[in-house]
Every structure is written in C-alpha cells, then in structure tokens.
Design a protein around this motif. Structure first.
Motif, PDB file in Angstrom:
ATOM      1  N   GLN A  79     -44.523  45.907  10.329  1.00  0.00           N
ATOM      2  CA  GLN A  79     -43.250  45.242  10.045  1.00  0.00           C
ATOM      3  C   GLN A  79     -42.486  46.042   8.997  1.00  0.00           C
ATOM      4  OE1 GLN A  79     -44.464  41.415   8.812  1.00  0.00           O
ATOM      5  NE2 GLN A  79     -44.665  41.943   6.683  1.00  0.00           N
ATOM      6  N   PRO A  80     -41.198  45.784   8.883  1.00  0.00           N
ATOM      7  CA  PRO A  80     -40.403  46.525   7.894  1.00  0.00           C
ATOM      8  C   PRO A  80     -40.838  46.217   6.471  1.00  0.00           C
ATOM      9  CG  PRO A  80     -39.030  44.974   9.134  1.00  0.00           C
ATOM     10  CD  PRO A  80     -40.412  44.828   9.635  1.00  0.00           C
ATOM     11  N   SER A  81     -40.668  47.211   5.614  1.00  0.00           N
ATOM     12  CA  SER A  81     -40.959  47.030   4.189  1.00  0.00           C
ATOM     13  C   SER A  81     -39.786  46.390   3.473  1.00  0.00           C
ATOM     14  CB  SER A  81     -41.263  48.379   3.542  1.00  0.00           C
ATOM     15  OG  SER A  81     -42.384  48.966   4.164  1.00  0.00           O
ATOM     16  N   ALA A  82     -38.577  46.548   4.038  1.00  0.00           N
ATOM     17  CA  ALA A  82     -37.369  45.972   3.452  1.00  0.00           C
ATOM     18  C   ALA A  82     -36.303  45.837   4.529  1.00  0.00           C
ATOM     19  CB  ALA A  82     -36.851  46.841   2.309  1.00  0.00           C
ATOM     20  N   LEU A  83     -35.381  44.902   4.293  1.00  0.00           N
ATOM     21  CA  LEU A  83     -34.245  44.696   5.194  1.00  0.00           C
ATOM     22  C   LEU A  83     -32.972  45.096   4.462  1.00  0.00           C
ATOM     23  CD1 LEU A  83     -35.132  41.093   6.424  1.00  0.00           C
ATOM     24  CD2 LEU A  83     -35.649  43.259   7.588  1.00  0.00           C
ATOM     25  N   LEU A  84     -32.121  45.856   5.123  1.00  0.00           N
ATOM     26  CA  LEU A  84     -30.804  46.204   4.606  1.00  0.00           C
ATOM     27  C   LEU A  84     -29.803  45.609   5.582  1.00  0.00           C
ATOM     28  CD1 LEU A  84     -28.828  47.718   2.790  1.00  0.00           C
ATOM     29  CD2 LEU A  84     -29.217  49.748   4.224  1.00  0.00           C
ATOM     30  N   VAL A  85     -29.032  44.637   5.103  1.00  0.00           N
ATOM     31  CA  VAL A  85     -28.180  43.851   5.990  1.00  0.00           C
ATOM     32  C   VAL A  85     -26.769  43.736   5.424  1.00  0.00           C
ATOM     33  CG1 VAL A  85     -27.940  41.619   7.146  1.00  0.00           C
ATOM     34  CG2 VAL A  85     -30.219  42.502   6.644  1.00  0.00           C
ATOM     35  N   ASP A  86     -25.780  43.964   6.268  1.00  0.00           N
ATOM     36  CA  ASP A  86     -24.385  43.734   5.893  1.00  0.00           C
ATOM     37  C   ASP A  86     -24.120  42.237   5.989  1.00  0.00           C
ATOM     38  OD1 ASP A  86     -21.357  45.541   6.745  1.00  0.00           O
ATOM     39  OD2 ASP A  86     -21.591  43.750   5.524  1.00  0.00           O
ATOM     40  N   TYR A  87     -23.336  41.704   5.062  1.00  0.00           N
ATOM     41  CA  TYR A  87     -23.051  40.269   5.100  1.00  0.00           C
ATOM     42  C   TYR A  87     -22.170  39.893   6.283  1.00  0.00           C
ATOM     43  CZ  TYR A  87     -21.774  35.568   3.834  1.00  0.00           C
ATOM     44  OH  TYR A  87     -21.575  34.209   3.875  1.00  0.00           O
ATOM     45  N   ARG A  88     -21.176  40.686   6.581  1.00  0.00           N
ATOM     46  CA  ARG A  88     -20.239  40.390   7.682  1.00  0.00           C
ATOM     47  C   ARG A  88     -20.780  40.910   9.006  1.00  0.00           C
ATOM     48  NH1 ARG A  88     -17.472  36.292   6.843  1.00  0.00           N
ATOM     49  NH2 ARG A  88     -16.573  36.293   4.798  1.00  0.00           N
ATOM     50  N   VAL A 132     -31.947  43.446   0.988  1.00  0.00           N
ATOM     51  CA  VAL A 132     -30.774  43.883   0.247  1.00  0.00           C
ATOM     52  C   VAL A 132     -29.578  43.561   1.134  1.00  0.00           C
ATOM     53  CG1 VAL A 132     -29.537  45.838  -0.760  1.00  0.00           C
ATOM     54  CG2 VAL A 132     -32.050  45.726  -0.922  1.00  0.00           C
ATOM     55  N   LEU A 133     -28.672  42.772   0.602  1.00  0.00           N
ATOM     56  CA  LEU A 133     -27.472  42.353   1.328  1.00  0.00           C
ATOM     57  C   LEU A 133     -26.295  43.128   0.758  1.00  0.00           C
ATOM     58  CD1 LEU A 133     -26.684  40.122   3.435  1.00  0.00           C
ATOM     59  CD2 LEU A 133     -26.085  38.714   1.484  1.00  0.00           C
ATOM     60  N   VAL A 134     -25.531  43.789   1.622  1.00  0.00           N
ATOM     61  CA  VAL A 134     -24.378  44.570   1.205  1.00  0.00           C
ATOM     62  C   VAL A 134     -23.132  43.814   1.645  1.00  0.00           C
ATOM     63  CG1 VAL A 134     -23.215  46.791   1.398  1.00  0.00           C
ATOM     64  CG2 VAL A 134     -25.703  46.687   1.500  1.00  0.00           C
ATOM     65  N   SER A 135     -22.176  43.663   0.708  1.00  0.00           N
ATOM     66  CA  SER A 135     -21.011  42.859   1.045  1.00  0.00           C
ATOM     67  C   SER A 135     -19.774  43.253   0.259  1.00  0.00           C
ATOM     68  CB  SER A 135     -21.312  41.381   0.778  1.00  0.00           C
ATOM     69  OG  SER A 135     -20.185  40.590   1.069  1.00  0.00           O
ATOM     70  N   GLY A 136     -18.635  43.059   0.901  1.00  0.00           N
ATOM     71  CA  GLY A 136     -17.360  43.200   0.230  1.00  0.00           C
ATOM     72  C   GLY A 136     -16.890  41.870  -0.325  1.00  0.00           C
ATOM     73  N   GLU A 137     -17.644  40.802  -0.055  1.00  0.00           N
ATOM     74  CA  GLU A 137     -17.325  39.453  -0.551  1.00  0.00           C
ATOM     75  C   GLU A 137     -17.616  39.362  -2.045  1.00  0.00           C
ATOM     76  OE1 GLU A 137     -16.348  36.744   1.465  1.00  0.00           O
ATOM     77  OE2 GLU A 137     -16.200  38.226   3.073  1.00  0.00           O
ATOM     78  N   THR A 166     -31.155  40.623  -2.976  1.00  0.00           N
ATOM     79  CA  THR A 166     -30.245  41.332  -3.858  1.00  0.00           C
ATOM     80  C   THR A 166     -28.939  41.545  -3.117  1.00  0.00           C
ATOM     81  OG1 THR A 166     -32.020  42.530  -4.957  1.00  0.00           O
ATOM     82  CG2 THR A 166     -29.869  43.524  -5.051  1.00  0.00           C
ATOM     83  N   MET A 167     -27.804  41.392  -3.826  1.00  0.00           N
ATOM     84  CA  MET A 167     -26.514  41.677  -3.213  1.00  0.00           C
ATOM     85  C   MET A 167     -25.900  42.872  -3.922  1.00  0.00           C
ATOM     86  SD  MET A 167     -22.992  41.502  -2.793  1.00  0.00           S
ATOM     87  CE  MET A 167     -22.245  40.569  -4.094  1.00  0.00           C
ATOM     88  N   LEU A 168     -25.493  43.849  -3.141  1.00  0.00           N
ATOM     89  CA  LEU A 168     -24.798  45.012  -3.672  1.00  0.00           C
ATOM     90  C   LEU A 168     -23.368  44.992  -3.156  1.00  0.00           C
ATOM     91  CD1 LEU A 168     -27.506  47.772  -3.128  1.00  0.00           C
ATOM     92  CD2 LEU A 168     -26.982  46.518  -5.227  1.00  0.00           C
ATOM     93  N   PRO A 169     -22.392  45.146  -4.057  1.00  0.00           N
ATOM     94  CA  PRO A 169     -20.990  45.136  -3.623  1.00  0.00           C
ATOM     95  C   PRO A 169     -20.602  46.462  -2.975  1.00  0.00           C
ATOM     96  CG  PRO A 169     -21.119  45.449  -5.993  1.00  0.00           C
ATOM     97  CD  PRO A 169     -22.528  45.230  -5.503  1.00  0.00           C
ATOM     98  N   LYS A 170     -19.763  46.349  -1.939  1.00  0.00           N
ATOM     99  CA  LYS A 170     -19.225  47.558  -1.303  1.00  0.00           C
ATOM    100  C   LYS A 170     -18.069  48.074  -2.140  1.00  0.00           C
ATOM    101  CE  LYS A 170     -20.065  46.203   3.480  1.00  0.00           C
ATOM    102  NZ  LYS A 170     -19.395  45.886   4.736  1.00  0.00           N
ATOM    103  N   PRO A 171     -17.856  49.352  -2.171  1.00  0.00           N
ATOM    104  CA  PRO A 171     -18.691  50.395  -1.569  1.00  0.00           C
ATOM    105  C   PRO A 171     -19.935  50.642  -2.429  1.00  0.00           C
ATOM    106  CG  PRO A 171     -16.851  51.400  -2.711  1.00  0.00           C
ATOM    107  CD  PRO A 171     -16.666  49.907  -2.823  1.00  0.00           C
ATOM    108  N   VAL A 172     -21.022  50.988  -1.776  1.00  0.00           N
ATOM    109  CA  VAL A 172     -22.287  51.235  -2.462  1.00  0.00           C
ATOM    110  C   VAL A 172     -22.567  52.735  -2.416  1.00  0.00           C
ATOM    111  CG1 VAL A 172     -24.755  50.760  -2.529  1.00  0.00           C
ATOM    112  CG2 VAL A 172     -23.189  49.021  -1.688  1.00  0.00           C
TER     113      VAL A 172
END
Length: 122
Positions: A41-50, A75-80, A95-101
């Motif tokens: 299984q994956p060690s981590a998920l990288l997902v865009d919010y939209r 890790v959730l990436v979002s412009g929100e 974790t949420m990281l704001p775009k641009p990352v």
C-alpha cells in the motif's frame, strides 16, 4: 485527462523520493483500481482538494483509506483558505499545503509522512 493532472504527472520526477512508486489518478476510484494491483500500500497520499464536483480531496482520502484498510498519512494541496478546511483536516489528521507549493517543501512533507507515518502541520 485534464491539464492540471498532466502538469502534475509531468512534474512528478521532481517529487519522487528514492525507491518510491508514483501512482497518479484523476479520481479516488481510479486510484483504488490502480493500487489494487500493487503488492504494497502507499506510504503517503498526495491529494488536491479540488476534484471533479461533487467530490473533494478530503473525500478521496477517506475513500482510499477505507479501500486500503489503513490510516495512510495524507498531504492535501489546496488553493482554498486553510481556515475553511480546518474541520476536515482535523478529522483526517492530514496536512494542508497552500498552492503554489514549492517542490522542495512538498518533497519534505512527503518524506516526513513516509518516515514518521504521519504528517507535520502545514
């Protein structure tokens, strides 16, 4: 495949850590189908919010964790605005990281997730 996903896949080599396998998908369902053929299984998920309406990245994290039967760090990436996502982030422990990352920041958060089994606050 949408332009954003194509761009993400094109930039993927900058995100890959030594010994990792990248599985890119446009939907949670596609990701589950792709991952079912892997031996681990994956060690981590990288997902865009939209994602495609009505789904969000938070929905995708829930679907993937349920399908894989594990609380995989995300890790959730979002412009929100982060404040509008706080309830989902707390519930998911993501974790949420704001775009641009910047690629180095993203790589560090993914490495932290993989090495510790959890994510540090964004």
């Amino acid at each position: 495949m949408n332009a954003l996903l194509k761009t993400t896949i094109r930039r993927a080599p900058y995100l890959i850590l030594s010994g990792t396998l990248l599985v890119a998908a446009a939907t949670a369902g596609e990701a589950v189908a792709s991952l079912q053929g892997h031996l681990r299984q994956p060690s981590a998920l990288l997902v865009d919010y939209r994602l495609l309406p009505p789904h969000t990245g938070a929905d995708a994290i829930r679907v993937l964790r349920a399908a894989l039967g594990a609380d995989i760090p995300a890790v959730l990436v979002s412009g929100e605005c982060a404040s509008t996502l706080q309830a989902s982030l707390r519930e998911l422990g993501a974790t949420m990281l704001p775009k641009p990352v910047h690629a180095d920041v993203l790589r560090q958060h993914l490495a932290d997730a993989v090495l510790s089994g959890r994510c540090r606050p964004g």
